[in-house]
Design a protein around this motif. Structure first.
Motif, mmCIF file in Angstrom:
data_model
loop_
_atom_site.group_PDB
_atom_site.id
_atom_site.type_symbol
_atom_site.label_atom_id
_atom_site.label_comp_id
_atom_site.label_asym_id
_atom_site.label_seq_id
_atom_site.Cartn_x
_atom_site.Cartn_y
_atom_site.Cartn_z
ATOM 1 N N GLY A 205 0.816 -1.248 0.216
ATOM 2 C CA GLY A 205 0.007 0.083 -0.077
ATOM 3 C C GLY A 205 0.781 1.149 -0.080
ATOM 4 N N ARG A 206 0.187 2.220 0.588
ATOM 5 C CA ARG A 206 1.004 3.588 0.521
ATOM 6 C C ARG A 206 0.407 4.385 1.738
ATOM 7 N NH1 ARG A 206 -1.945 7.093 -4.083
ATOM 8 N NH2 ARG A 206 -3.847 5.496 -4.353
ATOM 9 N N PRO A 207 1.344 5.328 2.214
ATOM 10 C CA PRO A 207 0.602 6.193 3.422
ATOM 11 C C PRO A 207 -0.356 7.022 3.001
ATOM 12 C CG PRO A 207 2.810 7.180 2.512
ATOM 13 C CD PRO A 207 2.322 5.758 1.575
ATOM 14 N N GLY A 208 -1.185 7.211 3.924
ATOM 15 C CA GLY A 208 -2.086 8.478 3.831
ATOM 16 C C GLY A 208 -1.249 10.005 3.918
ATOM 17 N N TRP A 209 -2.044 11.049 3.316
ATOM 18 C CA TRP A 209 -1.297 12.298 2.868
ATOM 19 C C TRP A 209 -0.778 12.895 4.335
ATOM 20 C CZ3 TRP A 209 -4.438 17.140 2.340
ATOM 21 C CH2 TRP A 209 -3.607 18.084 1.990
ATOM 22 N N HIS A 210 -1.681 12.643 5.389
ATOM 23 C CA HIS A 210 -1.373 13.226 6.553
ATOM 24 C C HIS A 210 0.013 12.653 7.052
ATOM 25 C CE1 HIS A 210 -5.413 14.659 5.632
ATOM 26 N NE2 HIS A 210 -5.868 13.535 5.798
ATOM 27 N N LEU A 211 -0.034 11.449 7.071
ATOM 28 C CA LEU A 211 0.973 10.616 7.757
ATOM 29 C C LEU A 211 2.310 11.236 7.334
ATOM 30 C CD1 LEU A 211 1.783 8.137 9.718
ATOM 31 C CD2 LEU A 211 1.794 6.764 7.684
ATOM 32 N N GLU A 212 2.453 11.493 6.124
ATOM 33 C CA GLU A 212 3.765 11.864 5.581
ATOM 34 C C GLU A 212 4.370 13.138 6.233
ATOM 35 O OE1 GLU A 212 3.205 12.861 1.474
ATOM 36 O OE2 GLU A 212 1.866 11.173 1.219
ATOM 37 N N CYS A 213 3.688 14.040 6.704
ATOM 38 C CA CYS A 213 4.255 15.380 7.377
ATOM 39 C C CYS A 213 4.568 14.824 8.684
ATOM 40 C CB CYS A 213 3.433 16.490 7.082
ATOM 41 S SG CYS A 213 3.389 17.153 5.248
ATOM 42 N N SER A 214 3.802 14.011 9.407
ATOM 43 C CA SER A 214 4.157 13.884 10.814
ATOM 44 C C SER A 214 5.422 13.110 10.733
ATOM 45 C CB SER A 214 3.027 13.072 11.250
ATOM 46 O OG SER A 214 1.930 13.750 11.718
ATOM 47 N N VAL A 215 5.654 12.219 9.906
ATOM 48 C CA VAL A 215 6.815 11.274 10.216
ATOM 49 C C VAL A 215 7.987 12.247 9.722
ATOM 50 C CG1 VAL A 215 7.938 9.367 9.221
ATOM 51 C CG2 VAL A 215 5.625 8.932 9.711
ATOM 52 N N MET A 216 8.180 12.959 8.571
ATOM 53 C CA MET A 216 9.158 13.631 8.324
ATOM 54 C C MET A 216 9.514 14.913 9.211
ATOM 55 S SD MET A 216 8.822 14.258 4.042
ATOM 56 C CE MET A 216 6.934 14.293 4.065
ATOM 57 N N ILE A 217 8.678 15.418 9.811
ATOM 58 C CA ILE A 217 8.817 16.290 11.137
ATOM 59 C C ILE A 217 9.553 15.497 12.164
ATOM 60 C CG2 ILE A 217 7.824 17.627 12.894
ATOM 61 C CD1 ILE A 217 5.721 18.806 10.666
ATOM 62 N N ASP A 218 8.997 14.412 12.475
ATOM 63 C CA ASP A 218 9.416 13.484 13.546
ATOM 64 C C ASP A 218 10.859 13.153 13.334
ATOM 65 O OD1 ASP A 218 8.727 12.620 15.820
ATOM 66 O OD2 ASP A 218 8.563 10.455 15.066
ATOM 67 N N GLU A 219 11.276 12.802 12.191
ATOM 68 C CA GLU A 219 12.635 12.530 11.580
ATOM 69 C C GLU A 219 13.708 13.645 11.577
ATOM 70 O OE1 GLU A 219 13.870 9.270 11.485
ATOM 71 O OE2 GLU A 219 11.810 8.885 12.186
ATOM 72 N N LEU A 220 13.073 14.704 11.278
ATOM 73 C CA LEU A 220 14.071 15.917 10.811
ATOM 74 C C LEU A 220 14.042 16.938 11.729
ATOM 75 C CD1 LEU A 220 13.194 15.953 7.110
ATOM 76 C CD2 LEU A 220 15.201 15.188 8.143
ATOM 77 N N LEU A 221 12.802 17.384 12.630
ATOM 78 C CA LEU A 221 12.947 18.304 13.583
ATOM 79 C C LEU A 221 12.841 17.786 14.958
ATOM 80 C CD1 LEU A 221 10.757 20.807 11.370
ATOM 81 C CD2 LEU A 221 13.229 21.150 11.875
ATOM 82 N N GLY A 222 11.995 16.716 14.943
ATOM 83 C CA GLY A 222 11.998 16.216 16.606
ATOM 84 C C GLY A 222 10.226 16.076 16.954
ATOM 85 N N ASP A 223 10.179 15.898 18.249
ATOM 86 C CA ASP A 223 8.650 15.435 18.717
ATOM 87 C C ASP A 223 7.961 16.723 18.509
ATOM 88 O OD1 ASP A 223 9.909 13.154 19.014
ATOM 89 O OD2 ASP A 223 9.849 13.114 21.210
ATOM 90 N N THR A 224 8.495 17.828 19.212
ATOM 91 C CA THR A 224 7.730 19.031 19.212
ATOM 92 C C THR A 224 8.468 20.187 18.409
ATOM 93 O OG1 THR A 224 6.879 18.537 21.286
ATOM 94 C CG2 THR A 224 6.939 20.752 20.782
ATOM 95 N N ILE A 225 7.546 21.021 17.468
ATOM 96 C CA ILE A 225 8.640 22.239 16.718
ATOM 97 C C ILE A 225 7.845 23.468 17.118
ATOM 98 C CG2 ILE A 225 9.013 20.462 15.086
ATOM 99 C CD1 ILE A 225 6.730 21.722 13.230
ATOM 100 N N ASP A 226 8.581 24.390 16.636
ATOM 101 C CA ASP A 226 8.087 25.943 16.895
ATOM 102 C C ASP A 226 6.914 26.223 16.204
ATOM 103 O OD1 ASP A 226 10.134 26.549 19.108
ATOM 104 O OD2 ASP A 226 11.380 26.312 17.403
ATOM 105 N N ILE A 227 7.219 26.095 14.671
ATOM 106 C CA ILE A 227 6.328 26.680 13.738
ATOM 107 C C ILE A 227 5.862 25.556 12.774
ATOM 108 C CG2 ILE A 227 5.874 28.226 11.966
ATOM 109 C CD1 ILE A 227 7.459 30.570 13.567
ATOM 110 N N HIS A 228 4.580 25.291 12.600
ATOM 111 C CA HIS A 228 4.029 24.470 11.295
ATOM 112 C C HIS A 228 3.159 25.712 10.487
ATOM 113 C CE1 HIS A 228 2.541 21.607 8.947
ATOM 114 N NE2 HIS A 228 2.849 20.473 9.592
ATOM 115 N N ALA A 229 3.605 25.584 9.147
ATOM 116 C CA ALA A 229 3.014 26.623 8.397
ATOM 117 C C ALA A 229 2.577 25.974 7.204
ATOM 118 C CB ALA A 229 4.024 27.909 7.950
ATOM 119 N N GLY A 230 1.540 26.711 6.561
ATOM 120 C CA GLY A 230 0.729 26.322 5.227
ATOM 121 C C GLY A 230 -0.184 26.955 4.949
ATOM 122 N N GLY A 231 -0.950 26.639 4.047
ATOM 123 C CA GLY A 231 -2.313 27.703 3.436
ATOM 124 C C GLY A 231 -3.593 27.417 4.365
#
Length: 469
Positions: A205-231
């Motif tokens: 299968g493939r991941p849900g769209w929402h899962l992708e960003c959570s995991v990439m944030i987890d791997e590259l920035l950590g459990d808690t981040i300062d700013i999440h941005a978007g439209g």
């Protein structure tokens, strides 16, 4: 004191980064299946401006923005163009990077692709299932929204509204699998033979769209981040679902400040392919009459939370302001040097303006007020250019202006708008007419060019031009 408007609380809050002197910032990037439209570019430019302001203030920004390089849009575009999914993603990811560079957007600290994190995504889902936060049905895995008590907080809707909205967007067979209408997919089975799928404990299968960003944030920035941005359109369901799955996974706060930019309307209507007003940045940048920095300035000059009203007339009006900036900066560049001392009275004026500039930008990045201050400094610069001040004084003013302009993505002060081919031809014809001493024809062509917004001047070194707007 820096304040930001947090979509989560609907209030301006004092910005206090997790790590002193550093900002952990994530911006949802595009799904790379086509050229980005002007709305995508507005988000890219708005948060690049915010990043640059943080850096101007001396903060180190770890800025991560992703590419979604999988999914039905990528698959369908591949079928349309006769390309593989990977080829489609590569083509349009590269196009995005080229367009972003033309708009003087700084490269992200990291630009991850979703397909690089499949093992981590599978592990993320496995943990949510083990915790009882998710369930599997026939190879699909869903998140239990009812089990996350703050699920509706970011979207500021009640759960009944969210369930109604969720049910309206999904197929009936998808709804039949779910325990609750608002539950969302973490993993979707894939059985089509010609479509890329990844192995998992629940089948390919493939991941849900929402899962992708959570995991990439987890791997590259950590459990808690300062700013999440978007439209602002991402607040629900995308960011709502990211928040729910990430906070369930870690049992801690996911994001301290949610920042969302407003829409772009085209010719005073919502942009839509069906309305025929869909504008891509790629197409705009192919137009020789459009200055990329002028386009960037147009997208930047409206406060990031407000909608931008795009039309060619408004873009031309912004370009006229941009041309004033060019003229002043070029005039300063021609006169600056280290000769003499900086006039202290002028220096005090500049410092007072800088205080007001910072006050504006510290107020949730109020670019409109900040640009008002910048144009006051431009006016002062123009007065000084015709007065008897030292070159060092002009250098001081020029350096401050340049540092502010950099925040807005303006670093080149020569007009870079290319002439339309028609104008180039007319200039060649005029040059030939002058050489032949046919001054009547020369004047006629000059008037034609003036009608196109191009002022022609004659000097010892031949023709020169200046844009009138």
């Amino acid at each position: 004191m820096q304040t930001v408007y947090n979509t989560y609380s609907l209030e301006k809050e004092t910005f206090t980064p997790i790590q002193d002197g550093k900002v952990l910032m994530y911006l949802c990037g595009p799904t790379v299946y086509n050229y980005i439209h002007i709305g995508n570019a507005r988000s890219t430019v708005a948060f690049d401006t915010i990043r640059k302001y943080f850096e101007w203030r001396g903060l180190e920004v770890n800025f991560v923005s992703n590419f979604t390089d999988l999914g039905d849009k990528v698959i369908n575009q591949g079928i349309k163009e006769g390309l593989t999914e990977e080829e489609v993603a590569d083509k349009y990811a590269n196009a995005f990077l080229e367009d972003a560079a033309a708009l003087n957007v700084a490269p992200a600290t990291t630009r991850p692709r979703a397909t690089q994190y499949m093992e981590e995504m599978v592990a993320f889902v496995e943990k949510l299932i083990a915790q009882g936060d998710a369930y599997e049905v026939n190879g699909d895995v869903y998140f239990k929204t009812n089990q996350f008590k703050n699920y509706a907080t970011l979207s500021h809707q009640n759960m009944d509204e969210l369930k109604k909205n969720a049910a309206g967007r999904l197929e009936d067979d998808d709804q039949d699998e779910k325990q609750d209408a608002a539950d969302f997919a973490l993993w979707k089975k894939e059985v089509r033979p010609d479509v890329t799928a990844w192995p998992s404990p629940w089948g390919p299968g493939r991941p849900g769209w929402h899962l992708e960003c959570s995991v990439m944030i987890d791997e590259l920035l950590g459990d808690t981040i300062d700013i999440h941005a978007g439209g602002i359109d991402l607040a629900f369901p995308h960011h709502t679902n990211e928040l729910a799955q990430s906070e369930s996974f870690h049992d801690k706060r996911f994001v301290n400040y949610w920042l969302h930019n407003g829409f772009v309307n085209v010719n005073d209507e919502k942009m839509s392919k069906s309305l025929g007003n869909f504008v891509t940045i790629h197409d705009l940048l192919q137009d020789d009459s459009i200055d990329p920095q002028g386009l960037r300035y147009f997208l930047t000059k409206t406060h990031y939370r407000r909608p931008v009203a795009y039309s060619r007339d408004r873009l031309d009006q912004a370009q006229a302001e941009m041309d004033k900036i060019y003229r002043t900066m070029r005039a300063l560049d021609a006169k600056i040097s280290a000769d003499g001392d900086v006039d202290q009275a002028i220096n005090e004026q500049v410092l007072l303006l800088e205080e007001r500039f910072i006050q504006a930008m510290d107020d949730d990045f109020n670019v409109e007020n900040a640009l008002t201050v910048m144009f006051e400094l431009l006016t002062l610069a123009n007065k000084l250019l015709t007065s008897d001040v030292t070159p060092a004084t002009l250098s001081k003013v020029r350096d401050v202006l340049a540092s502010w302009l950099h925040i807005f993505g303006i670093d080149q002060f020569e007009e870079e708008r290319e002439l339309p081919m028609e104008a180039k031809t007319l200039l060649e014809e005029r040059q030939a007419a002058r050489k032949a001493k046919d001054f009547a024809k020369s004047d006629e062509i000059r008037d034609q060019l003036k009608g196109m917004g191009i002022l022609v001047k004659d000097g010892r070194e031949g023709q020169s031009i200046e844009w009138l707007s």
